[in-house]
Design an enzyme around this catalytic site. Sequence first.
Site, PDB file in Angstrom:
ATOM      1  N   HIS A 178       0.837  -1.198   0.000  1.00 35.18           N
ATOM      2  CA  HIS A 178       0.000   0.000   0.000  1.00 35.18           C
ATOM      3  C   HIS A 178       0.868   1.243   0.000  1.00 35.18           C
ATOM      4  O   HIS A 178       1.812   1.358   0.792  1.00 35.18           O
ATOM      5  CB  HIS A 178      -0.899   0.000   1.231  1.00 35.18           C
ATOM      6  CG  HIS A 178      -1.786   1.201   1.357  1.00 35.18           C
ATOM      7  ND1 HIS A 178      -1.720   2.063   2.418  1.00 35.18           N
ATOM      8  CD2 HIS A 178      -2.759   1.689   0.535  1.00 35.18           C
ATOM      9  CE1 HIS A 178      -2.622   3.029   2.261  1.00 35.18           C
ATOM     10  NE2 HIS A 178      -3.263   2.823   1.130  1.00 35.18           N
ATOM     11  N   SER A 179       0.585   2.181  -0.913  1.00 37.31           N
ATOM     12  CA  SER A 179       1.221   3.501  -0.914  1.00 37.31           C
ATOM     13  C   SER A 179       2.743   3.397  -1.045  1.00 37.31           C
ATOM     14  O   SER A 179       3.243   2.835  -2.018  1.00 37.31           O
ATOM     15  CB  SER A 179       0.788   4.244   0.357  1.00 37.31           C
ATOM     16  OG  SER A 179       1.044   5.616   0.268  1.00 37.31           O
ATOM     17  N   TYR A 180       3.496   3.930  -0.079  1.00 36.89           N
ATOM     18  CA  TYR A 180       4.966   3.845  -0.089  1.00 36.89           C
ATOM     19  C   TYR A 180       5.457   2.406  -0.258  1.00 36.89           C
ATOM     20  O   TYR A 180       6.497   2.164  -0.876  1.00 36.89           O
ATOM     21  CB  TYR A 180       5.521   4.450   1.208  1.00 36.89           C
ATOM     22  CG  TYR A 180       6.829   3.878   1.684  1.00 36.89           C
ATOM     23  CD1 TYR A 180       8.029   4.243   1.069  1.00 36.89           C
ATOM     24  CD2 TYR A 180       6.867   2.982   2.755  1.00 36.89           C
ATOM     25  CE1 TYR A 180       9.242   3.711   1.521  1.00 36.89           C
ATOM     26  CE2 TYR A 180       8.068   2.463   3.201  1.00 36.89           C
ATOM     27  CZ  TYR A 180       9.258   2.822   2.577  1.00 36.89           C
ATOM     28  OH  TYR A 180      10.453   2.294   3.016  1.00 36.89           O
ATOM     29  N   HIS A 238      -7.709   6.969   0.121  1.00 33.61           N
ATOM     30  CA  HIS A 238      -6.438   6.249   0.064  1.00 33.61           C
ATOM     31  C   HIS A 238      -6.404   4.998   0.939  1.00 33.61           C
ATOM     32  O   HIS A 238      -5.927   3.947   0.513  1.00 33.61           O
ATOM     33  CB  HIS A 238      -5.328   7.217   0.475  1.00 33.61           C
ATOM     34  CG  HIS A 238      -3.950   6.686   0.310  1.00 33.61           C
ATOM     35  ND1 HIS A 238      -3.478   6.139  -0.874  1.00 33.61           N
ATOM     36  CD2 HIS A 238      -2.907   6.616   1.192  1.00 33.61           C
ATOM     37  CE1 HIS A 238      -2.220   5.782  -0.726  1.00 33.61           C
ATOM     38  NE2 HIS A 238      -1.849   6.050   0.521  1.00 33.61           N
TER      39      HIS A 238
END
Length: 242
Positions: free
Chosen positions: A76-78, A223
Amino acid sequence: MSTYLLVHGAWHDARCWDRTAPLLEAAGHRVFRPSLTGYGDKAHLLGPEVGLDTHVEDVVRLIEDEDLTDVVLVGHSYAGLVISSAANEVPERVAHLVYLDAMVPEHGETAVDAQPVTQHLIDAAAATDAPWRIPPLPELPPPFGLFGVTDPADQEWLRGMLSDHPVRCLQQPACLDNPSLRQVPRTHIHCVGAAPEGIVRRPVPAFQPDGTPSRVRELPTGHDCMITMPVELSELLLDVAG
């Protein structure tokens, strides 16, 4: 039975998967969801030396120590950078890469390359007395909320798990130089709810590195979809495993 390894993004810890992981387990699958170094049960290890390489090692060590194979590796994300570099080290153990509203690097790219707005976070940290650490992003007015979470009770729960993110994580380059990595299939899951200004998602190429058409799925939420739409997310993840 499939094996899912869920990797949280910056500022979060393993608890962010509390609503999604049980749904995958209820469907008969194994789920691992570690907190990366500096977060959750490893919060005491947070320091300026913690970087992308540290988090890649966290994931690779877990895969090897547990002797995991055919792993559905979700970032997820980073953590898109984390899973990319981890799969580069052990591609023979990874069945599928899932980029969950994530940064998708090319070889040698940093988080700043994948998401240029992160440079502003690094610059802001540099002006403080702790230039190596970046505090969690602040809550924004609706419809943005806290990482896309707008329910007050959920925000309070999320806020309790957030902690600072080391600058080094955003400055170290991802390593994707193993030719075998190109054969690992990918799925991209995009959260298409409201996003703050400056957040730019790279277009997904029409074809994956293995030459097959790219797989892109969407969730109509912010997000942190594992908090706001766990049922719908788990359905997409189950579909990845077939």
